[in-house]
Design a protein around this motif. Structure first.
Motif, PDB file in Angstrom:
ATOM      1  N   ALA A  27       5.081   2.916 -17.807  1.00  0.00           N
ATOM      2  CA  ALA A  27       4.018   2.220 -17.451  1.00  0.00           C
ATOM      3  C   ALA A  27       4.192   1.154 -16.072  1.00  0.00           C
ATOM      4  N   LEU A  28       5.603   0.705 -16.068  1.00  0.00           N
ATOM      5  CA  LEU A  28       5.966   0.029 -14.780  1.00  0.00           C
ATOM      6  C   LEU A  28       6.162   0.819 -13.665  1.00  0.00           C
ATOM      7  N   PHE A  29       6.379   2.168 -13.762  1.00  0.00           N
ATOM      8  CA  PHE A  29       6.474   3.037 -12.806  1.00  0.00           C
ATOM      9  C   PHE A  29       5.128   3.537 -12.064  1.00  0.00           C
ATOM     10  N   TYR A  30       4.200   3.610 -12.940  1.00  0.00           N
ATOM     11  CA  TYR A  30       2.738   3.783 -12.412  1.00  0.00           C
ATOM     12  C   TYR A  30       2.242   2.470 -11.940  1.00  0.00           C
ATOM     13  N   LEU A  31       2.519   1.197 -12.318  1.00  0.00           N
ATOM     14  CA  LEU A  31       2.119  -0.194 -11.719  1.00  0.00           C
ATOM     15  C   LEU A  31       2.559  -0.259 -10.524  1.00  0.00           C
ATOM     16  N   THR A  32       3.787   0.019 -10.363  1.00  0.00           N
ATOM     17  CA  THR A  32       4.445   0.040  -8.929  1.00  0.00           C
ATOM     18  C   THR A  32       3.997   0.962  -7.867  1.00  0.00           C
ATOM     19  N   LEU A  33       3.643   2.263  -8.520  1.00  0.00           N
ATOM     20  CA  LEU A  33       2.818   3.181  -7.607  1.00  0.00           C
ATOM     21  C   LEU A  33       1.489   2.629  -7.143  1.00  0.00           C
ATOM     22  N   VAL A  34       0.866   2.092  -8.239  1.00  0.00           N
ATOM     23  CA  VAL A  34      -0.525   1.787  -7.684  1.00  0.00           C
ATOM     24  C   VAL A  34      -0.349   0.655  -6.590  1.00  0.00           C
ATOM     25  N   SER A  35       0.597  -0.357  -6.988  1.00  0.00           N
ATOM     26  CA  SER A  35       0.867  -1.464  -6.025  1.00  0.00           C
ATOM     27  C   SER A  35       1.204  -1.139  -4.639  1.00  0.00           C
ATOM     28  N   ALA A  36       2.022   0.217  -4.408  1.00  0.00           N
ATOM     29  CA  ALA A  36       2.387   0.654  -3.332  1.00  0.00           C
ATOM     30  C   ALA A  36       1.367   1.201  -2.599  1.00  0.00           C
ATOM     31  N   LEU A  37       0.477   1.801  -3.261  1.00  0.00           N
ATOM     32  CA  LEU A  37      -0.690   2.433  -2.602  1.00  0.00           C
ATOM     33  C   LEU A  37      -1.799   1.353  -2.191  1.00  0.00           C
ATOM     34  N   TYR A  38      -1.736   0.408  -2.782  1.00  0.00           N
ATOM     35  CA  TYR A  38      -2.697  -0.899  -2.428  1.00  0.00           C
ATOM     36  C   TYR A  38      -2.125  -1.490  -1.178  1.00  0.00           C
ATOM     37  N   PHE A  39      -0.753  -1.679  -1.189  1.00  0.00           N
ATOM     38  CA  PHE A  39      -0.350  -2.481   0.105  1.00  0.00           C
ATOM     39  C   PHE A  39      -0.334  -1.431   1.316  1.00  0.00           C
ATOM     40  N   PHE A  40      -0.037  -0.270   1.192  1.00  0.00           N
ATOM     41  CA  PHE A  40      -0.134   0.679   2.190  1.00  0.00           C
ATOM     42  C   PHE A  40      -1.362   0.705   2.901  1.00  0.00           C
ATOM     43  N   MET A  44      -3.063  -0.430   6.269  1.00  0.00           N
ATOM     44  CA  MET A  44      -3.509   0.333   7.301  1.00  0.00           C
ATOM     45  C   MET A  44      -4.652  -0.227   7.798  1.00  0.00           C
ATOM     46  N   LEU A  45      -5.322  -0.887   6.833  1.00  0.00           N
ATOM     47  CA  LEU A  45      -6.945  -1.399   7.260  1.00  0.00           C
ATOM     48  C   LEU A  45      -6.823  -2.737   8.191  1.00  0.00           C
ATOM     49  N   VAL A  46      -5.660  -3.462   8.320  1.00  0.00           N
ATOM     50  CA  VAL A  46      -5.502  -4.445   9.003  1.00  0.00           C
ATOM     51  C   VAL A  46      -5.469  -4.118  10.420  1.00  0.00           C
ATOM     52  N   PRO A  47      -6.327  -4.703  11.340  1.00  0.00           N
ATOM     53  CA  PRO A  47      -6.103  -4.357  12.959  1.00  0.00           C
ATOM     54  C   PRO A  47      -4.802  -4.610  13.460  1.00  0.00           C
ATOM     55  N   ALA A  48      -4.498  -3.581  14.338  1.00  0.00           N
ATOM     56  CA  ALA A  48      -3.020  -3.622  15.140  1.00  0.00           C
ATOM     57  C   ALA A  48      -2.753  -4.934  15.827  1.00  0.00           C
ATOM     58  N   GLY A  49      -4.025  -5.688  16.190  1.00  0.00           N
ATOM     59  CA  GLY A  49      -3.782  -6.894  17.130  1.00  0.00           C
ATOM     60  C   GLY A  49      -3.237  -7.882  16.241  1.00  0.00           C
ATOM     61  N   VAL A  50      -3.314  -7.845  14.828  1.00  0.00           N
ATOM     62  CA  VAL A  50      -2.671  -9.095  14.210  1.00  0.00           C
ATOM     63  C   VAL A  50      -1.198  -8.921  14.149  1.00  0.00           C
ATOM     64  N   PHE A  51      -0.791  -7.974  14.346  1.00  0.00           N
ATOM     65  CA  PHE A  51       0.688  -7.603  14.307  1.00  0.00           C
ATOM     66  C   PHE A  51       1.077  -8.039  15.558  1.00  0.00           C
ATOM     67  N   ASN A  57       5.556  -5.099  14.468  1.00  0.00           N
ATOM     68  CA  ASN A  57       4.984  -3.559  14.609  1.00  0.00           C
ATOM     69  C   ASN A  57       4.450  -3.573  13.336  1.00  0.00           C
ATOM     70  N   LYS A  58       3.336  -2.949  13.349  1.00  0.00           N
ATOM     71  CA  LYS A  58       2.547  -2.175  12.216  1.00  0.00           C
ATOM     72  C   LYS A  58       3.371  -1.494  11.335  1.00  0.00           C
ATOM     73  N   TRP A  59       4.012  -0.906  11.846  1.00  0.00           N
ATOM     74  CA  TRP A  59       4.859   0.286  10.949  1.00  0.00           C
ATOM     75  C   TRP A  59       6.043  -0.449  10.518  1.00  0.00           C
ATOM     76  N   PHE A  60       6.466  -1.616  11.137  1.00  0.00           N
ATOM     77  CA  PHE A  60       7.941  -2.264  10.663  1.00  0.00           C
ATOM     78  C   PHE A  60       7.437  -3.068   9.468  1.00  0.00           C
ATOM     79  N   PHE A  61       6.072  -3.774   9.574  1.00  0.00           N
ATOM     80  CA  PHE A  61       5.406  -4.349   8.431  1.00  0.00           C
ATOM     81  C   PHE A  61       5.482  -3.465   7.122  1.00  0.00           C
ATOM     82  N   ILE A  62       4.985  -2.291   7.442  1.00  0.00           N
ATOM     83  CA  ILE A  62       4.702  -1.539   6.478  1.00  0.00           C
ATOM     84  C   ILE A  62       5.825  -1.041   5.674  1.00  0.00           C
ATOM     85  N   LEU A  63       7.173  -0.735   6.344  1.00  0.00           N
ATOM     86  CA  LEU A  63       8.215  -0.182   5.961  1.00  0.00           C
ATOM     87  C   LEU A  63       8.846  -1.584   5.240  1.00  0.00           C
ATOM     88  N   ASN A  64       8.814  -2.499   5.533  1.00  0.00           N
ATOM     89  CA  ASN A  64       9.321  -3.799   5.011  1.00  0.00           C
ATOM     90  C   ASN A  64       8.580  -4.010   3.628  1.00  0.00           C
TER      91      ASN A  64
END
Length: 115
Positions: A27-40, A44-51, A57-64
């Motif tokens: 259950a923890l595995f699936y919860l973290t999978l859903v949260s990873a998809l949510y954050f990703f 991705m929906l946040v405009p690049a200008g904010v970063f 960098n947008k990809w640096f934020f996503i990676l971290n």
């Protein structure tokens, strides 16, 4: 509390048997999978200008953001698989005491005959 953990009921690790701990980690595995998809998806929906204004960098934020979540997901799945193997070993070496027949003592026979 499960029936297969009869001795030392007061210890918390005996409140859940290995079978139930396996389901907890799955259950923890699936919860973290859903949260990873949510954050990703939300990153991705946040405009690049904010970063770019913050100097990131947008990809640096996503990676971290996603990396610790993915490591937790892998850890949960690994622990679930280890617990599943331990449960199989436990049942092969020492079957559950619940399935065993209770020992018949002389006192039990006398009590049964007196009734």
């Amino acid at each position: 509390m499960s029936k297969c953990c009869k001795c030392a009921k007061w210890w918390p690790h005996n409140w859940l048997c290995l079978k139930h701990l396996y389901y907890v980690f799955i259950a923890l595995f699936y919860l973290t999978l859903v949260s990873a998809l949510y954050f990703f998806i939300s990153a991705m929906l946040v405009p690049a200008g904010v970063f770019e204004n913050a100097g990131q960098n947008k990809w640096f934020f996503i990676l971290n953001t996603i990396t610790p979540i993915l490591l937790g997901m892998i850890m949960s799945l690994t622990l679930a698989k280890i617990i599943k193997v331990l449960r199989k070993i436990k049942h092969a070496v020492a079957p559950c005491a619940c399935a065993a027949q209770p020992e018949v003592t002389a006192e039990a026979v006398v009590e049964k005959e007196s009734k």
